[in-house]
Every structure is written in structure tokens, then in C-alpha cells.
Scaffold this motif. Structure first.
Motif, PDB file in Angstrom:
ATOM      1  N   VAL A  34      36.144  42.231  34.109  1.00  0.00           N
ATOM      2  CA  VAL A  34      37.246  41.008  33.884  1.00  0.00           C
ATOM      3  C   VAL A  34      37.004  39.570  34.421  1.00  0.00           C
ATOM      4  N   SER A  35      36.087  38.595  33.520  1.00  0.00           N
ATOM      5  CA  SER A  35      35.477  37.095  34.458  1.00  0.00           C
ATOM      6  C   SER A  35      36.609  36.083  33.459  1.00  0.00           C
ATOM      7  N   THR A  36      36.184  35.382  34.378  1.00  0.00           N
ATOM      8  CA  THR A  36      36.038  34.200  33.850  1.00  0.00           C
ATOM      9  C   THR A  36      35.661  32.987  32.711  1.00  0.00           C
ATOM     10  N   GLU A  37      34.783  33.840  32.588  1.00  0.00           N
ATOM     11  CA  GLU A  37      33.967  33.500  31.214  1.00  0.00           C
ATOM     12  C   GLU A  37      33.437  34.832  30.860  1.00  0.00           C
ATOM     13  N   PRO A  38      33.131  34.868  29.354  1.00  0.00           N
ATOM     14  CA  PRO A  38      32.228  35.695  29.171  1.00  0.00           C
ATOM     15  C   PRO A  38      30.559  35.633  29.061  1.00  0.00           C
ATOM     16  N   GLU A  57      35.909  41.890  29.694  1.00  0.00           N
ATOM     17  CA  GLU A  57      37.013  40.553  29.239  1.00  0.00           C
ATOM     18  C   GLU A  57      37.032  39.701  29.870  1.00  0.00           C
ATOM     19  N   VAL A  58      37.686  38.764  28.826  1.00  0.00           N
ATOM     20  CA  VAL A  58      38.144  37.121  30.278  1.00  0.00           C
ATOM     21  C   VAL A  58      39.328  37.244  30.399  1.00  0.00           C
ATOM     22  N   ALA A  59      39.356  36.235  31.334  1.00  0.00           N
ATOM     23  CA  ALA A  59      41.109  36.527  31.662  1.00  0.00           C
ATOM     24  C   ALA A  59      41.280  35.523  30.976  1.00  0.00           C
ATOM     25  N   GLY A  60      42.256  35.495  30.936  1.00  0.00           N
ATOM     26  CA  GLY A  60      43.328  34.115  29.682  1.00  0.00           C
ATOM     27  C   GLY A  60      43.147  34.593  28.111  1.00  0.00           C
ATOM     28  N   GLU A  61      42.132  35.736  27.570  1.00  0.00           N
ATOM     29  CA  GLU A  61      42.390  36.725  26.726  1.00  0.00           C
ATOM     30  C   GLU A  61      42.454  37.932  26.398  1.00  0.00           C
ATOM     31  N   VAL A  62      42.757  38.156  27.414  1.00  0.00           N
ATOM     32  CA  VAL A  62      42.789  39.672  27.752  1.00  0.00           C
ATOM     33  C   VAL A  62      44.383  39.572  28.185  1.00  0.00           C
ATOM     34  N   PRO A  63      45.047  40.354  27.988  1.00  0.00           N
ATOM     35  CA  PRO A  63      46.781  40.647  28.682  1.00  0.00           C
ATOM     36  C   PRO A  63      46.405  41.566  30.159  1.00  0.00           C
ATOM     37  N   PHE A  67      45.903  46.709  31.327  1.00  0.00           N
ATOM     38  CA  PHE A  67      45.405  47.342  32.784  1.00  0.00           C
ATOM     39  C   PHE A  67      46.429  47.715  33.754  1.00  0.00           C
ATOM     40  N   GLY A  68      46.080  49.361  33.654  1.00  0.00           N
ATOM     41  CA  GLY A  68      47.013  49.550  34.854  1.00  0.00           C
ATOM     42  C   GLY A  68      47.365  49.129  36.446  1.00  0.00           C
ATOM     43  N   ALA A  69      46.280  48.900  36.092  1.00  0.00           N
ATOM     44  CA  ALA A  69      46.292  48.354  37.559  1.00  0.00           C
ATOM     45  C   ALA A  69      44.859  47.006  37.944  1.00  0.00           C
ATOM     46  N   LEU A  70      44.927  46.498  39.141  1.00  0.00           N
ATOM     47  CA  LEU A  70      43.745  45.313  39.261  1.00  0.00           C
ATOM     48  C   LEU A  70      42.735  45.755  40.536  1.00  0.00           C
ATOM     49  N   VAL A  71      41.620  45.068  40.588  1.00  0.00           N
ATOM     50  CA  VAL A  71      40.893  44.943  41.904  1.00  0.00           C
ATOM     51  C   VAL A  71      40.862  43.857  42.413  1.00  0.00           C
ATOM     52  N   LEU A  72      40.445  43.370  43.203  1.00  0.00           N
ATOM     53  CA  LEU A  72      39.918  42.059  43.326  1.00  0.00           C
ATOM     54  C   LEU A  72      38.541  42.056  44.564  1.00  0.00           C
ATOM     55  N   PRO A  73      37.309  42.206  43.848  1.00  0.00           N
ATOM     56  CA  PRO A  73      36.458  42.461  45.048  1.00  0.00           C
ATOM     57  C   PRO A  73      35.955  40.948  45.893  1.00  0.00           C
ATOM     58  N   GLY A  74      35.703  41.178  46.800  1.00  0.00           N
ATOM     59  CA  GLY A  74      35.227  40.171  47.797  1.00  0.00           C
ATOM     60  C   GLY A  74      33.639  39.208  47.296  1.00  0.00           C
ATOM     61  N   GLY A  75      33.724  38.380  48.430  1.00  0.00           N
ATOM     62  CA  GLY A  75      32.357  37.685  48.389  1.00  0.00           C
ATOM     63  C   GLY A  75      33.291  37.043  48.842  1.00  0.00           C
ATOM     64  N   VAL A  76      32.785  35.542  49.555  1.00  0.00           N
ATOM     65  CA  VAL A  76      32.722  33.826  49.822  1.00  0.00           C
ATOM     66  C   VAL A  76      33.216  33.285  48.011  1.00  0.00           C
ATOM     67  N   ALA A  77      32.051  33.198  47.897  1.00  0.00           N
ATOM     68  CA  ALA A  77      32.486  32.522  46.349  1.00  0.00           C
ATOM     69  C   ALA A  77      33.438  33.242  45.700  1.00  0.00           C
ATOM     70  N   VAL A  89      44.488  33.249  38.454  1.00  0.00           N
ATOM     71  CA  VAL A  89      45.453  32.971  38.500  1.00  0.00           C
ATOM     72  C   VAL A  89      46.263  32.968  38.248  1.00  0.00           C
ATOM     73  N   ALA A  90      47.053  33.066  37.043  1.00  0.00           N
ATOM     74  CA  ALA A  90      47.705  34.069  36.095  1.00  0.00           C
ATOM     75  C   ALA A  90      47.708  35.106  35.853  1.00  0.00           C
ATOM     76  N   PHE A  91      46.632  35.677  35.676  1.00  0.00           N
ATOM     77  CA  PHE A  91      46.375  37.220  35.407  1.00  0.00           C
ATOM     78  C   PHE A  91      47.149  38.086  36.563  1.00  0.00           C
ATOM     79  N   VAL A  92      46.410  37.045  37.676  1.00  0.00           N
ATOM     80  CA  VAL A  92      46.564  38.196  38.866  1.00  0.00           C
ATOM     81  C   VAL A  92      47.939  38.236  38.937  1.00  0.00           C
ATOM     82  N   ARG A  93      48.684  36.565  39.008  1.00  0.00           N
ATOM     83  CA  ARG A  93      49.937  36.926  39.143  1.00  0.00           C
ATOM     84  C   ARG A  93      51.320  38.402  38.409  1.00  0.00           C
ATOM     85  N   ALA A  94      50.273  37.837  37.156  1.00  0.00           N
ATOM     86  CA  ALA A  94      50.849  38.590  35.895  1.00  0.00           C
ATOM     87  C   ALA A  94      51.022  40.471  36.152  1.00  0.00           C
TER      88      ALA A  94
END
Length: 181
Positions: A34-38, A57-63, A67-77, A89-94
Motif C-alpha cells: 500500500v502506498s500514497t500513490e499508484p 493499493e493506495v492509502a485513502g482508497e482502500v479501507p 487488512f488484519g494487520a499493518l507493517v510499517l517498514p523504515g528508512g529515513v525518507a 496518517v489516517a490509514f495508520v490511525r485506523a
């Protein structure tokens, strides 16, 4: 279980995406990029461009509840860009609002801070985030992996690529518990 892997279009640390992704596949889960742009996500090996990966999938277009869970990989940028995107941010908060487990590694807690879900939680991260986490109301610890079971959901955090084995084991265990519940 369908697991969302949320990244910005550019800047995700490749090993922090691909290693947990493969662990999820090997455990029988269905990871979804899932990303913020296609289009494509440009990964990095530290500061050097690495591979690209197709966005599914695009955040804001997919609820989040698809999903049953979320993984947030890192990297500084990567988390720096995600925390500036209201849809991300709303996707994560959900996930927190819905009581679903979340796993974050390295710099990824920056996105958690922006989502307002850090207060009262104990977590770990890349060491340079410790002050940010404390200022956001969390408790920072210097451990390979930290599991914070607060309220209806669980937050699994880890410091860096060297901790990926512990991170994989922890998030897979917690995700399996959530799937069984």
C-alpha cells in the motif's frame, strides 16, 4: 491474513520491506503493498537506489479494515514522507482505532507519532527517534524488539535491520494471535 505494508512512493529501506514481506508469505499470510500513490515504490539500500516494487493499493482508497494487520517498514525518507500525507496518517490511525496489530521498524515510529498513537506506549526505534517518542508521550527503550499490548491492539517495534529476525518472530506471533482471536 491480509497484511498491509505501507510505504511512501520513495525512500523505504529495501531490507525492511522485503525481509518482513517474505516472512509473512512463508507464514501463509498475504502481504499487500500500500502506498500514497499508484505505480511503483522506489526502495533504497541506505542512500543508494535499489529495486522498485508495484503498488497494489493506495492509502485513502482502500479501507484499513480490509487488512488484519499493518507493517510499517523504515528508512529515513519513507516515514518522513508518510507522516506528511494525511491519507497515510489516517490509514495508520485506523488500525489503532479498530484494534488491529501494527508492527514498525527503524524510523517508522515517526508515522506513529504523527498518527497520535504513541502516548502511554513503550516502543523502540532507531536511536535518533528516542527524543521524538518521549516528546510524543511514549517511553523509548533500547531493545531488539518491543511488544506493547495496550488496549485492544498490539504494537510491535524494532530498532534496525540487524534486529529483523527478532522483529519477524515477534510480529508473526502477535499477528497469529490476532487472527485466532
Amino acid at each position: 491474513m491480509r497484511i498491509a505494508f505501507l510505504t511512501a512512493p520513495e525512500g523505504v529501506e529495501q531490507i525492511e520491506l522485503t525481509d518482513p514481506w517474505q516472512a509473512a508469505v512463508d507464514a501463509g499470510h498475504q502481504p499487500v503493498l500500500v502506498s500514497t500513490e499508484p505505480g511503483q515504490v522506489q526502495a533504497f539500500n541506505h542512500l543508494d537506489k535499489a529495486d522498485t516494487f508495484p503498488v497494489e493499493e493506495v492509502a485513502g482508497e482502500v479501507p484499513a479494515d480490509s487488512f488484519g494487520a499493518l507493517v510499517l517498514p523504515g528508512g529515513v525518507a519513507n516515514p518522513d514522507a508518510l507522516r506528511m500525507d494525511e491519507r497515510a496518517v489516517a490509514f495508520v490511525r485506523a488500525f489503532f482505532d479498530q484494534g488491529r496489530p501494527v508492527a514498525a521498524i527503524c524510523h517508522a515510529p515517526w508515522t506513529l507519532i504523527e498518527a497520535g498513537v504513541v502516548p502511554g506506549r513503550v516502543l523502540t526505534s532507531w536511536p535518533s527517534l528516542r527524543t521524538d517518542i518521549r516528546n510524543a508521550g511514549g517511553t523509548w527503550v533500547d531493545e531488539q524488539v518491543q511488544i506493547c499490548d495496550q488496549g485492544p491492539n498490539t504494537l510491535i517495534t524494532s530498532r534496525k535491520p540487524d534486529d529483523l529476525k527478532a522483529f519477524r518472530e515477534a510480529f508473526l506471533t502477535e499477528f497469529d494471535k490476532a487472527a485466532a482471536a
